[in-house]
Design a protein around this motif. Structure first.
Motif, PDB file in Angstrom:
ATOM      1  N   UNK A 196      -5.371  -3.654  -6.974  1.00 32.82           N
ATOM      2  CA  UNK A 196      -4.255  -3.099  -6.211  1.00 32.82           C
ATOM      3  C   UNK A 196      -3.049  -4.015  -6.321  1.00 32.82           C
ATOM      4  N   UNK A 197      -1.878  -3.392  -6.425  1.00 29.12           N
ATOM      5  CA  UNK A 197      -0.610  -4.120  -6.376  1.00 29.12           C
ATOM      6  C   UNK A 197       0.137  -3.609  -5.155  1.00 29.12           C
ATOM      7  N   UNK A 198       0.661  -4.534  -4.378  1.00 32.02           N
ATOM      8  CA  UNK A 198       1.303  -4.149  -3.125  1.00 32.02           C
ATOM      9  C   UNK A 198       2.643  -4.859  -3.003  1.00 32.02           C
ATOM     10  N   UNK A 199       3.693  -4.068  -2.764  1.00 32.30           N
ATOM     11  CA  UNK A 199       5.018  -4.607  -2.513  1.00 32.30           C
ATOM     12  C   UNK A 199       5.260  -4.482  -1.010  1.00 32.30           C
ATOM     13  N   UNK A 200       4.965  -5.547  -0.271  1.00 27.52           N
ATOM     14  CA  UNK A 200       5.003  -5.513   1.194  1.00 27.52           C
ATOM     15  C   UNK A 200       6.382  -5.912   1.702  1.00 27.52           C
ATOM     16  N   UNK A 201       7.073  -4.994   2.388  1.00 28.32           N
ATOM     17  CA  UNK A 201       8.377  -5.354   2.954  1.00 28.32           C
ATOM     18  C   UNK A 201       8.204  -6.325   4.123  1.00 28.32           C
ATOM     19  N   UNK A 202       9.147  -7.199   4.292  1.00 31.07           N
ATOM     20  CA  UNK A 202       9.111  -8.150   5.400  1.00 31.07           C
ATOM     21  C   UNK A 202       9.519  -7.419   6.677  1.00 31.07           C
ATOM     22  N   UNK A 203       8.751  -7.649   7.739  1.00 27.52           N
ATOM     23  CA  UNK A 203       9.049  -7.046   9.041  1.00 27.52           C
ATOM     24  C   UNK A 203       9.167  -8.163  10.074  1.00 27.52           C
ATOM     25  N   UNK A 204       9.997  -7.945  11.067  1.00 30.46           N
ATOM     26  CA  UNK A 204      10.168  -8.955  12.110  1.00 30.46           C
ATOM     27  C   UNK A 204      11.217  -9.970  11.712  1.00 30.46           C
TER      28      UNK A 204
END
Length: 111
Positions: A69-77
């Motif tokens: 799996x490849x995941x582009x996780x946006x920054x939150x907080x």
């Protein structure tokens, strides 16, 4: 002719060195796993400028070293890192059958 080429080369090298000094450091990131098998990304801002983390690109691998799996996780907080600050971003839950993971890129903007 040789003198013109040499002076152009020296000018290019000098500009490269000055550009490196102007930013004064790097943004370094490391992936680590906690006791609950969740992954965290430690980002260290070694620059002289505040940065804002936009997203983190993580690749998860199986036991054979193949990407699952490849995941582009946006920054939150709170995504802002002051100069010379370090913070952990996460947790990032791994998919089933994950043996390892790697951060491929951290996208950030300089403020």
């Amino acid at each position: 002719m040789k003198r013109g080429v040499l002076s152009g080369l020296l000018l290019a090298i000098a500009l490269t060195v000055l550009a490196g000094v102007a930013f004064g450091g790097d943004v370094v990131y490391t992936l680590w796993e906690d006791d609950q098998q969740q992954f965290w990304v430690r980002i260290q801002n070694d620059t002289d400028r505040t940065i804002s983390v936009e997203n983190i690109f993580i690749v998860f691998y199986n036991e054979k070293g193949k990407p699952i799996e490849q995941r582009n996780a946006p920054c939150r907080g709170n995504c802002t890192l002051a100069p010379h600050d370090t913070r952990d971003f996460g947790p990032h839950r791994a998919p089933q059958n994950t043996e390892s993971a790697r951060v491929r890129n951290v996208k950030y903007s300089v403020q």
